[in-house]
Enzyme design. Structure first.
Site, PDB file in Angstrom:
ATOM      1  N   ASP A  31       7.507-144.338  -8.178  1.00 27.23           N
ATOM      2  CA  ASP A  31       8.009-143.018  -8.569  1.00 27.23           C
ATOM      3  C   ASP A  31       7.048-141.913  -8.110  1.00 27.23           C
ATOM      4  O   ASP A  31       7.383-140.736  -8.172  1.00 27.23           O
ATOM      5  CB  ASP A  31       8.151-142.937 -10.097  1.00 27.23           C
ATOM      6  N   GLN A  59      11.392-146.116 -16.697  1.00 29.25           N
ATOM      7  CA  GLN A  59      12.413-145.061 -16.789  1.00 29.25           C
ATOM      8  C   GLN A  59      12.016-144.017 -17.845  1.00 29.25           C
ATOM      9  O   GLN A  59      11.773-144.361 -18.998  1.00 29.25           O
ATOM     10  CB  GLN A  59      13.776-145.703 -17.147  1.00 29.25           C
ATOM     11  N   LYS A  99      19.913-148.413 -10.139  1.00 25.35           N
ATOM     12  CA  LYS A  99      18.722-148.858  -9.397  1.00 25.35           C
ATOM     13  C   LYS A  99      18.793-150.366  -9.143  1.00 25.35           C
ATOM     14  O   LYS A  99      18.487-150.843  -8.058  1.00 25.35           O
ATOM     15  CB  LYS A  99      17.448-148.477 -10.169  1.00 25.35           C
TER      16      LYS A  99
END
Ligand code: NAP
Length: 283
Positions: free
Chosen positions: A119, A96, A52
């Site tokens: 997300d 994460q 990322k």
């Protein structure tokens, strides 16, 4: 023999557009920034976070990493999220997953500002997706839809089977296919006659987490088979949920692993970060 859906190529084309958007925003004085939080030292999470960060650097997106120790508390994490929510130069915040078991994952997801939730896991954004009025889509299902569009695989009126019902992949995937007028069946570990259901499908999206789960006998001739799975085989090699060699002989389209859905997931994250920057700047 199935045509290969090349996630790397679609990703590269999409990233070129995103890079252009980022530089146009910079010229207008709008910063595009992503904060990535990782707690503990899970090796798979480490790889995802590195990828990322790499993608951000490639596209001119400013990124910050917060690598926190395993023993970090929920309160400490919430405090960090609060600080990042208040920062004008941080457009998106990503924590994460999975978090260590002692951390209240739901509290952390809910604490991320819905406008910075790149997300799309915040309940507010999940609700927006449900009603089909959204800014952000969860990255993996969004990446799958983009691949289908790119290859002109129209799902309207088609039978689509999603294997897996997680909040991250299966459920939103089913919802996006439904928004595109597919007839959707969601299968899971309690589904009976799964193979027979799959054989009826024009499109199969496998998000199970089991190597070789989808075999040729489960696939209708000419169907599009999208493999979301990311597993390790006996030799530690990355592989999907689909028996690629067997299914390729029957399917019309197939995504490889690696090089299919994976690259699109990160690209969609980058796109969401740009969307977040625009949203926060009234663009
Ligand atoms: P998950 O939360 O573990 O969900 C797996 C789903 O598969 C569950 O709904 C489960 O059913 C279902 N399942 C398990 N065994 C089954 C069986 N024998 N028959 C039918 N259904 C079964 O996993 P996830 O987070 O959705 O991820 C799925 C896979 O995608 C993993 O390999 C993950 O690494 C990968 N992934 C890849 C990307 C990418 O960028 N390519 C992104 C995210 C995830 P129940 O609900 O009944 O338990």
């Amino acid at each position: 023999m199935a045509a290969i859906i090349d996630g790397k190529a679609v990703s590269a084309a999409t990233r070129a557009n995103i890079a252009g958007e980022v530089s146009a925003l910079k010229e207008r004085g709008v910063s595009v920034g992503l904060a990535v939080i990782i707690v503990g030292d899970d090796p798979a999470s480490r790889v995802y976070v590195n990828n990322k960060k790499k993608a951000c650097a490639e596209l001119g997106i400013y990124s910050e990493e917060y690598a926190l120790p395993e023993q970090t508390t929920t309160e400490e994490l919430l405090q960090l999220v609060g600080q990042l929510n208040a920062r004008g130069d941080i457009s998106g915040i990503l924590c994460q997953l999975p978090l260590p078991r002692h951390i209240d994952e739901t509290a952390v997801i809910n604490a991320i500002s819905a406008q910075k939730d790149v997300d799309a896991f915040h309940p507010q954004n999940v609700g927006h997706i449900m009603i089909g009025d959204y800014h952000f889509l969860p990255c993996t299902p969004a990446g799958v839809m983009r691949l289908l569009e790119y290859y002109n695989i129209d799902v309207c009126g088609k039978r689509c089977v999603v294997i897996g019902r997680s909040n991250i992949v299966g459920k939103p995937m089913a919802m996006l296919l439904l928004h595109s007028n597919a007839t959707v069946t969601v299968c899971h570990s309690k589904t009976r006659d799964l193979a027979a259901i799959c054989r009826e499908a024009d499109v199969i999206v496998a998000a199970v987490g089991r190597a070789g789960f989808v075999t040729a006998d489960m696939v209708k001739e000419g169907a599009a088979v999208i493999d979301v799975g990311m597993n390790r085989d006996g030799n530690g090699k990355l592989c999907g949920d689909v028996d690629f060699d067997g299914v390729s002989a029957v399917a019309g389209y197939i995504t490889p692993v690696p090089g299919g859905v994976g690259p699109m997931t990160i690209t969609m994250l980058m796109e969401n970060t740009v969307t977040a920057a625009k949203l926060q700047n009234g663009i």
